[in-house]
Design a protein around this motif. Structure first.
Motif, short mmCIF file in Angstrom:
data_model
loop_
_atom_site.label_atom_id
_atom_site.label_comp_id
_atom_site.label_asym_id
_atom_site.label_seq_id
_atom_site.Cartn_x
_atom_site.Cartn_y
_atom_site.Cartn_z
N SER A 29 0.83 -1.20 0.00
CA SER A 29 0.00 0.00 0.00
C SER A 29 0.87 1.26 0.00
CB SER A 29 -0.89 -0.03 1.25
OG SER A 29 -2.03 0.73 1.06
N PRO A 33 2.13 4.07 -4.46
CA PRO A 33 2.18 5.44 -5.00
C PRO A 33 3.42 5.71 -5.85
CG PRO A 33 1.53 5.49 -2.71
CD PRO A 33 1.90 4.07 -3.03
N ARG A 41 1.06 11.98 -5.36
CA ARG A 41 1.56 11.22 -4.21
C ARG A 41 1.31 11.90 -2.88
NH1 ARG A 41 7.46 9.57 -6.60
NH2 ARG A 41 6.70 8.61 -8.52
N TRP A 49 -6.21 7.82 -5.01
CA TRP A 49 -5.53 6.69 -5.66
C TRP A 49 -5.57 5.45 -4.77
CZ3 TRP A 49 -3.36 6.16 -10.55
CH2 TRP A 49 -3.39 7.32 -11.35
N GLN A 50 -5.39 5.66 -3.46
CA GLN A 50 -5.44 4.52 -2.52
C GLN A 50 -6.84 3.89 -2.54
OE1 GLN A 50 -3.23 2.93 -0.56
NE2 GLN A 50 -1.48 4.15 -1.15
N TYR A 53 -7.00 1.72 -5.68
CA TYR A 53 -6.32 0.42 -5.47
C TYR A 53 -7.19 -0.51 -4.63
CZ TYR A 53 -1.88 2.59 -6.93
OH TYR A 53 -0.89 3.21 -7.62
N ASN A 54 -7.70 0.05 -3.53
CA ASN A 54 -8.44 -0.79 -2.59
C ASN A 54 -9.78 -1.23 -3.15
OD1 ASN A 54 -7.01 -1.24 0.13
ND2 ASN A 54 -6.56 0.90 -0.36
N GLY A 141 -4.98 -3.02 -8.08
CA GLY A 141 -5.60 -3.43 -6.81
C GLY A 141 -6.27 -4.79 -6.92
N LEU A 184 -5.80 1.99 4.36
CA LEU A 184 -5.81 3.37 3.85
C LEU A 184 -4.85 4.23 4.65
CD1 LEU A 184 -9.53 4.27 3.04
CD2 LEU A 184 -7.63 4.05 1.44
N GLY A 187 -1.30 3.21 3.91
CA GLY A 187 -0.96 3.61 2.54
C GLY A 187 -0.67 5.08 2.41
N THR A 188 -1.22 5.89 3.34
CA THR A 188 -1.03 7.34 3.23
C THR A 188 -0.03 7.86 4.27
OG1 THR A 188 -3.08 7.54 4.47
CG2 THR A 188 -3.21 7.94 2.12
#
Length: 244
Positions: A29, A33, A41, A49-50, A53-54, A141, A184, A187-188
């Protein structure tokens, strides 16, 4: 009829089990990016974007649930109506809990089996690079959803226990939604939270909670006249109390 107890179990399995995900999937995750354009990003763009993917990952889970439900529907001899599918699911949950807590690695052996399929999918992933379009992110994803993972296998036993294609797909979706908050965030925000989640104490608490849920699932299946949904609410409160 919708089985609320199983849906709740799937959601909680995803939520607590994602402490394991934070290690492997959290790494993916956080790395995804870097396949995107640099302008996307940070901040809200990164979150969007996350989510792409998810959503791809959740689509794969729903598809796997659908297949599991169809398979279970066609097992002869009234298997789907017996308590045994739930007992199998409960055993997997206990194994998952032991794995999360670091007390057993039976599920690791299953992950190694799934690794062969994952190697086959690797060339497809390379074709998606660079990920410069949201649809590519969803496709990446969707492939990620096939990553060999003991947590996903445990959730699939719950989907098999339902033996109804649409409800089994729904169960896997509920499980996927359970994993979403942590993935999430990892991932961030990446690094620090991931390290915290991988601490043994955190994983042990999550593992024990999953074991408790597994035992409860088995009891609900085996005890005559045991009302599923009446127990769901207090159990859920107990879970939150522990997890928080």
């Amino acid at each position: 009829m919708i089985d609320h107890a199983l849906l709740l179990t799937a959601l909680v399995t995803g939520l607590l089990g994602s402490t394991h995900c934070a290690g492997m999937c959290g790494g993916i995750s956080a790395a995804l990016p870097f396949a995107q354009p640099e302008s996307s990003r940070k901040g809200a763009k990164l979150l969007a974007w996350q989510l792409a993917y998810n959503s791809g990952r959740l689509l794969t889970y729903a598809l796997l649930g659908l297949v599991a439900g169809l398979l279970a529907q066609n097992i002869p001899g009234g298997w789907a109506q017996s308590p045994w599918p739930r007992v199998v699911a409960a055993v997997f949950m206990v194994l998952l809990g032991l794995y999360l807590a670091g007390w057993g690695n039976t599920l690791l052996k299953l992950e190694m089996l799934g690794g062969k399929l994952w190697q086959r999918l690797q060339p497809l992933r390379k074709k998606l690079l660079p990920i410069d379009h949201p649809l590519k992110a969803i496709a990446a994803g969707a492939l990620w959803g096939f990553l060999p993972c003991g947590l996903v296998y445990s959730a699939l036993t719950l989907a098999l226990a339902r033996a109804d294609a649409l409800q089994s797909a729904g169960l896997m979706l509920a499980f996927g939604l359970g994993t979403l908050p942590l993935l999430l965030v990892t991932g961030t925000l990446a690094g620090q939270l991931r390290q915290w989640l991988q601490q043994l104490a955190v994983r042990r608490v999550a593992g024990i909670c999953v074991i408790v849920f597994g035992v409860w699932t088995a009891a609900a299946a085996l005890l005559p006249g045991h009302a599923h949904h009446h127990d769901a609410a207090p159990e859920m409160q107990h879970e939150h109390h522990h997890h928080g």
